[in-house]
Design a protein around this motif. Structure first.
Motif, PDB file in Angstrom:
ATOM      1  N   ARG B  41     -19.668-101.417 -36.845  1.00  0.00           N
ATOM      2  CA  ARG B  41     -19.202-101.834 -38.245  1.00  0.00           C
ATOM      3  C   ARG B  41     -20.324-101.698 -38.958  1.00  0.00           C
ATOM      4  NH1 ARG B  41     -14.050-104.783 -38.537  1.00  0.00           N
ATOM      5  NH2 ARG B  41     -13.214-105.428 -36.089  1.00  0.00           N
ATOM      6  N   GLY B  42     -19.946-101.562 -40.542  1.00  0.00           N
ATOM      7  CA  GLY B  42     -20.699-100.420 -41.959  1.00  0.00           C
ATOM      8  C   GLY B  42     -19.622-100.217 -43.019  1.00  0.00           C
ATOM      9  N   GLU B  43     -20.157-100.520 -44.142  1.00  0.00           N
ATOM     10  CA  GLU B  43     -19.263-100.360 -45.320  1.00  0.00           C
ATOM     11  C   GLU B  43     -19.347 -98.530 -44.628  1.00  0.00           C
ATOM     12  OE1 GLU B  43     -17.662-101.675 -47.295  1.00  0.00           O
ATOM     13  OE2 GLU B  43     -18.496-103.518 -46.525  1.00  0.00           O
ATOM     14  N   MET B  44     -18.614 -97.955 -45.501  1.00  0.00           N
ATOM     15  CA  MET B  44     -18.514 -96.618 -45.376  1.00  0.00           C
ATOM     16  C   MET B  44     -20.135 -96.158 -46.542  1.00  0.00           C
ATOM     17  SD  MET B  44     -16.180 -95.732 -43.813  1.00  0.00           S
ATOM     18  CE  MET B  44     -14.743 -94.839 -43.793  1.00  0.00           C
ATOM     19  N   SER B  45     -19.974 -96.568 -47.212  1.00  0.00           N
ATOM     20  CA  SER B  45     -20.877 -95.773 -47.967  1.00  0.00           C
ATOM     21  C   SER B  45     -22.557 -95.727 -46.985  1.00  0.00           C
ATOM     22  CB  SER B  45     -21.419 -96.737 -49.122  1.00  0.00           C
ATOM     23  OG  SER B  45     -21.748 -97.484 -48.787  1.00  0.00           O
ATOM     24  N   ASP B  46     -22.723 -96.257 -45.664  1.00  0.00           N
ATOM     25  CA  ASP B  46     -23.550 -96.307 -44.863  1.00  0.00           C
ATOM     26  C   ASP B  46     -23.199 -96.018 -44.173  1.00  0.00           C
ATOM     27  OD1 ASP B  46     -24.503 -99.068 -45.893  1.00  0.00           O
ATOM     28  OD2 ASP B  46     -23.898-100.179 -44.496  1.00  0.00           O
ATOM     29  N   LEU B  47     -22.332 -95.131 -43.676  1.00  0.00           N
ATOM     30  CA  LEU B  47     -22.216 -94.018 -42.613  1.00  0.00           C
ATOM     31  C   LEU B  47     -22.531 -92.801 -43.477  1.00  0.00           C
ATOM     32  CD1 LEU B  47     -18.855 -95.046 -41.877  1.00  0.00           C
ATOM     33  CD2 LEU B  47     -20.627 -95.040 -40.686  1.00  0.00           C
ATOM     34  N   LYS B  48     -23.290 -91.711 -42.148  1.00  0.00           N
ATOM     35  CA  LYS B  48     -24.047 -90.662 -42.713  1.00  0.00           C
ATOM     36  C   LYS B  48     -22.278 -89.737 -42.628  1.00  0.00           C
ATOM     37  CE  LYS B  48     -26.833 -91.398 -38.960  1.00  0.00           C
ATOM     38  NZ  LYS B  48     -27.565 -91.592 -38.424  1.00  0.00           N
ATOM     39  N   MET B  49     -21.707 -88.324 -43.706  1.00  0.00           N
ATOM     40  CA  MET B  49     -20.854 -87.568 -43.398  1.00  0.00           C
ATOM     41  C   MET B  49     -21.599 -86.351 -42.621  1.00  0.00           C
ATOM     42  SD  MET B  49     -19.430 -89.328 -45.484  1.00  0.00           S
ATOM     43  CE  MET B  49     -18.055 -87.597 -45.882  1.00  0.00           C
ATOM     44  N   LEU B  50     -20.615 -85.672 -41.620  1.00  0.00           N
ATOM     45  CA  LEU B  50     -19.914 -84.587 -41.089  1.00  0.00           C
ATOM     46  C   LEU B  50     -20.758 -83.696 -41.965  1.00  0.00           C
ATOM     47  CD1 LEU B  50     -17.589 -85.332 -38.813  1.00  0.00           C
ATOM     48  CD2 LEU B  50     -20.198 -85.581 -38.160  1.00  0.00           C
ATOM     49  N   ASP B  51     -20.674 -82.477 -42.271  1.00  0.00           N
ATOM     50  CA  ASP B  51     -20.833 -81.198 -42.633  1.00  0.00           C
ATOM     51  C   ASP B  51     -19.596 -80.706 -43.842  1.00  0.00           C
ATOM     52  OD1 ASP B  51     -23.629 -80.102 -43.907  1.00  0.00           O
ATOM     53  OD2 ASP B  51     -23.937 -80.309 -42.138  1.00  0.00           O
ATOM     54  N   LEU B  52     -18.511 -80.816 -42.184  1.00  0.00           N
ATOM     55  CA  LEU B  52     -17.131 -80.499 -42.367  1.00  0.00           C
ATOM     56  C   LEU B  52     -16.210 -82.064 -42.818  1.00  0.00           C
ATOM     57  CD1 LEU B  52     -16.939 -78.333 -39.016  1.00  0.00           C
ATOM     58  CD2 LEU B  52     -17.071 -77.774 -41.226  1.00  0.00           C
ATOM     59  N   ALA B  53     -16.923 -82.663 -43.479  1.00  0.00           N
ATOM     60  CA  ALA B  53     -15.936 -83.480 -43.346  1.00  0.00           C
ATOM     61  C   ALA B  53     -14.818 -82.910 -45.025  1.00  0.00           C
ATOM     62  CB  ALA B  53     -16.899 -84.727 -45.097  1.00  0.00           C
ATOM     63  N   ALA B  54     -14.991 -82.141 -45.712  1.00  0.00           N
ATOM     64  CA  ALA B  54     -13.996 -81.296 -46.489  1.00  0.00           C
ATOM     65  C   ALA B  54     -13.073 -81.177 -45.357  1.00  0.00           C
ATOM     66  CB  ALA B  54     -14.235 -80.884 -47.487  1.00  0.00           C
ATOM     67  N   LEU B  55     -13.285 -80.582 -44.796  1.00  0.00           N
ATOM     68  CA  LEU B  55     -12.392 -79.569 -44.053  1.00  0.00           C
ATOM     69  C   LEU B  55     -11.104 -80.428 -42.722  1.00  0.00           C
ATOM     70  CD1 LEU B  55     -11.903 -76.288 -42.278  1.00  0.00           C
ATOM     71  CD2 LEU B  55     -12.678 -77.628 -40.947  1.00  0.00           C
ATOM     72  N   HIS B  56     -11.874 -81.840 -42.224  1.00  0.00           N
ATOM     73  CA  HIS B  56     -11.660 -82.544 -41.200  1.00  0.00           C
ATOM     74  C   HIS B  56     -10.437 -83.607 -42.472  1.00  0.00           C
ATOM     75  CE1 HIS B  56     -14.721 -82.331 -38.164  1.00  0.00           C
ATOM     76  NE2 HIS B  56     -15.193 -82.645 -38.961  1.00  0.00           N
ATOM     77  N   ASP B  57     -10.679 -83.300 -44.306  1.00  0.00           N
ATOM     78  CA  ASP B  57      -9.964 -84.280 -44.494  1.00  0.00           C
ATOM     79  C   ASP B  57      -8.442 -83.319 -44.897  1.00  0.00           C
ATOM     80  OD1 ASP B  57      -9.407 -86.398 -46.640  1.00  0.00           O
ATOM     81  OD2 ASP B  57      -9.564 -84.790 -47.981  1.00  0.00           O
ATOM     82  N   ALA B  58      -8.690 -81.592 -45.167  1.00  0.00           N
ATOM     83  CA  ALA B  58      -7.621 -80.507 -45.701  1.00  0.00           C
ATOM     84  C   ALA B  58      -6.795 -80.487 -44.189  1.00  0.00           C
ATOM     85  CB  ALA B  58      -8.718 -79.448 -45.968  1.00  0.00           C
ATOM     86  N   HIS B  59      -7.452 -81.581 -43.151  1.00  0.00           N
ATOM     87  CA  HIS B  59      -6.449 -81.749 -41.671  1.00  0.00           C
ATOM     88  C   HIS B  59      -6.161 -82.505 -41.814  1.00  0.00           C
ATOM     89  CE1 HIS B  59      -7.937 -77.028 -41.504  1.00  0.00           C
ATOM     90  NE2 HIS B  59      -6.914 -77.351 -40.691  1.00  0.00           N
ATOM     91  N   GLY B  60      -6.062 -83.488 -42.863  1.00  0.00           N
ATOM     92  CA  GLY B  60      -5.061 -84.788 -42.482  1.00  0.00           C
ATOM     93  C   GLY B  60      -5.633 -85.617 -41.377  1.00  0.00           C
ATOM     94  N   ALA B  61      -7.565 -85.683 -41.347  1.00  0.00           N
ATOM     95  CA  ALA B  61      -8.262 -86.826 -40.038  1.00  0.00           C
ATOM     96  C   ALA B  61      -7.819 -88.504 -40.651  1.00  0.00           C
ATOM     97  CB  ALA B  61      -9.942 -86.342 -40.413  1.00  0.00           C
ATOM     98  N   LYS B  62      -7.877 -88.702 -39.651  1.00  0.00           N
ATOM     99  CA  LYS B  62      -8.321 -90.544 -39.505  1.00  0.00           C
ATOM    100  C   LYS B  62      -9.311 -90.140 -39.444  1.00  0.00           C
ATOM    101  CE  LYS B  62      -4.554 -92.403 -38.716  1.00  0.00           C
ATOM    102  NZ  LYS B  62      -3.664 -93.118 -37.698  1.00  0.00           N
TER     103      LYS B  62
END
Lengths: 119, 414
Positions: B41-62
């Protein structure tokens, strides 16, 4: 309808309090695949774990919102747990609770307050 | 002896649920519920982001933290819908958190293959160019450091390892292969998997697809840059794993998603799909404490590496592993079919009569079976198909039967 901070709803009917989970909770939990209900005539204290519901991904507990006696459970959920996703505030009630004084409901959130909580 | 990790973490989940006074807490409980995935578990800011993060978000990803990455666990379709979609059409998975590593030979491919064989009980030398194989990094005690895929690309080996293990794997390979290879982590590529009976048709509509069968690999130039393809996956379905240059992955994913047979699929359905397919989740079904023989992965040890083979032994833990092969392992990984509707999840203790004989290492609901499914380890004398055991679910002993894996038939294009 009244609401708890644990995302349960309560409705008064024939002096009994009917308990279920909110649409918000059902959505968050995902597809429900298993429901385990308490025995009837169980005496419960507020905060007791009385129901287990499991989604594809995990198990969760539903807590008794009040002290009371469980007088009826919704057997339909045993064979059709997906009802919890389809009709969480209607057909998918979990149990009916007999309490000493139904006025305790006044202490819980109304719909506006619950909506403010989840927004 | 048996892992209790799942039980401990489920207590934390319970606490988050009962204290859930806000949406944030409910989400935390929900994320926590993916205890099979949440490694830290970590702060979200510690997490590496996927290159497709915006696409996941646009598709309603949890999104949930997994192996140091912020990963999509499900989309609007939900775990059940995503699972079924993958079994009937084509599911698109972003698995860019996994480690892609090139082993570039310093003294020829044969020397590299033989060096790699010292780390795995697997035939590396015999893998033909253009082919991929399942491998296991073992430790000196005969346990499993990680499971992986490796491909012979002619000039090098491409290795794909689990996200949670990749730093340790890279260090391990670097330490042991330095004479024969440069170990080069691939950092400029995303990894997608397209899985399901309509995966080939969907991919073929976007790129010119070479003729490939199960476990073939190919490198092709496309409008989306040079793609590294393999016909493989981890769902039990036909499909492809596709390494895409980061600069092109958004356009490539969007091109696939323009087809109505393709939907994004999260980690939740990835878990239920691989469980039904009888495939191991590293850190749960296989660990540094399980030998490949106990794990039922004997098929991954080719004859040439077994006692009597031309290159028998000579890998980490070979004494233990070859002994398990010759004399039988003390316990075995088995499929488990709970006989009531109650799922048996990781950590559930298994009993024969009053004696504990094992524990569940992965379990949940199998949407294709429409019933709970699980796998776990049991003492060898209780591992026969059809053996009736009980599992302790919240203090109740419920019946469970040892069953064949996979639970759903594989649909590979062999």
């Amino acid at each position: 309808m009244k609401y708890t901070e644990d995302h349960e709803w309560m409705r008064l009917e024939d002096d009994l309090i009917i308990v279920g989970i909110t649409e918000h909770a059902a959505t968050q939990l995902g597809d429900i695949v298993f429901v385990e209900l308490p025995e009837i005539e169980t005496q419960t204290a507020k905060g007791d774990e009385v129901v287990v519901i499991e989604s594809v991904k995990a198990a969760s507990d539903i807590l008794a919102p009040l002290d009371g006696e469980i007088v009826e459970v919704n057997q339909a959920l045993i064979d059709a747990p997906a009802l919890v996703n389809e009709d969480p505030t209607g057909a998918a009630w979990f149990f009916k609770l007999k309490v000493d004084d139904t006025a305790v409901l006044d202490d819980f959130m109304d719909e506006d307050a619950y909506k403010a909580l989840i927004d | 002896m048996w892992p209790a990790e799942g039980i401990a973490i489920s207590g934390a989940c319970f606490q988050a649920w009962t204290e859930g006074a806000s949406d944030a807490d409910l989400s935390a409980r929900d994320a926590c519920a993916f205890r099979g995935f949440v490694i830290e578990r970590g702060e979200m800011s510690d997490l590496k982001m996927l290159d497709l993060a915006a696409l996941h978000d646009a598709h309603g990803a949890k999104m949930v933290p997994f192996a140091g990455y912020n990963m999509p666990v499900q989309y609007a379709l939900g775990v059940m819908g995503e699972h079924t979609h993958t079994r009937t059409q084509a599911g698109l998975f972003d698995v860019s958190h996994m480690g892609q590593v090139i082993l570039r030979p310093k003294a020829g491919m044969e020397a590299l293959a033989l060096g790699f064989e010292a780390l795995m009980p697997v035939d590396v030398l015999g893998l033909a160019e253009g082919r991929q194989r399942y491998g296991l990094l073992t430790n000196d005690a005969g346990g499993i450091r990680d499971d992986l895929m490796f491909a012979n690309r002619g000039d090098d080996l491409l290795v794909v390892v689990n996200a949670a293990c990749k730093d340790a794997d890279i260090a391990h390979m670097t330490a042991h292969l330095s004479d024969v290879a440069d170990v080069i982590p691939v950092t400029d590529r995303a990894l997608l998997a397209l899985q399901g009976p309509l995966a080939a048709a969907a991919l073929g509509a976007v790129i010119t697809l070479p003729d490939m069968r199960f476990m073939d690999v190919a490198e092709i130039d496309t409008d989306f840059g040079t793609l590294w393809l393999s016909r493989s996956g981890y769902t039990g379905e036909d499909g492809f794993e596709i390494s895409v240059p980061n600069a092109h992955v958004q356009a490539f994913a969007e091109a696939l998603l323009t087809q109505n047979t393709v939907a994004l699929i999260g980690l939740g359905a990835r878990d239920s799909l691989r469980l039904e397919a009888g495939l191991c989740l590293y850190g749960h079904d296989i660990t540094t404490e399980t030998s490949p023989i106990e794990a039922g992965l004997t098929w991954a040890i080719q004859k040439v590496r077994r006692t009597g083979g031309d290159r028998a032994g000579g890998f980490a833990g070979s004494d233990v592993i070859l002994d398990h092969l010759a004399n039988g392992a003390p316990r075995k990984r088995v499929g488990l079919l709970p006989q009531t509707r109650a799922p048996m999840r990781e950590g559930v203790s298994l009993f024969s009569g009053d004696t504990q004989v094992g524990a569940v290492t992965s379990g949940g609901f199998g949407p294709t079976l429409g019933a709970p499914v699980a796998m776990g380890y049991v003492d060898a004398q209780h591992a026969a198909l059809g053996t009736e055991l009980t599992g302790d679910v919240r203090g109740k002993r419920l019946p469970v039967t040892v069953a064949a894996l996979p639970f759903t038939p594989a649909n590979f294009k062999r």
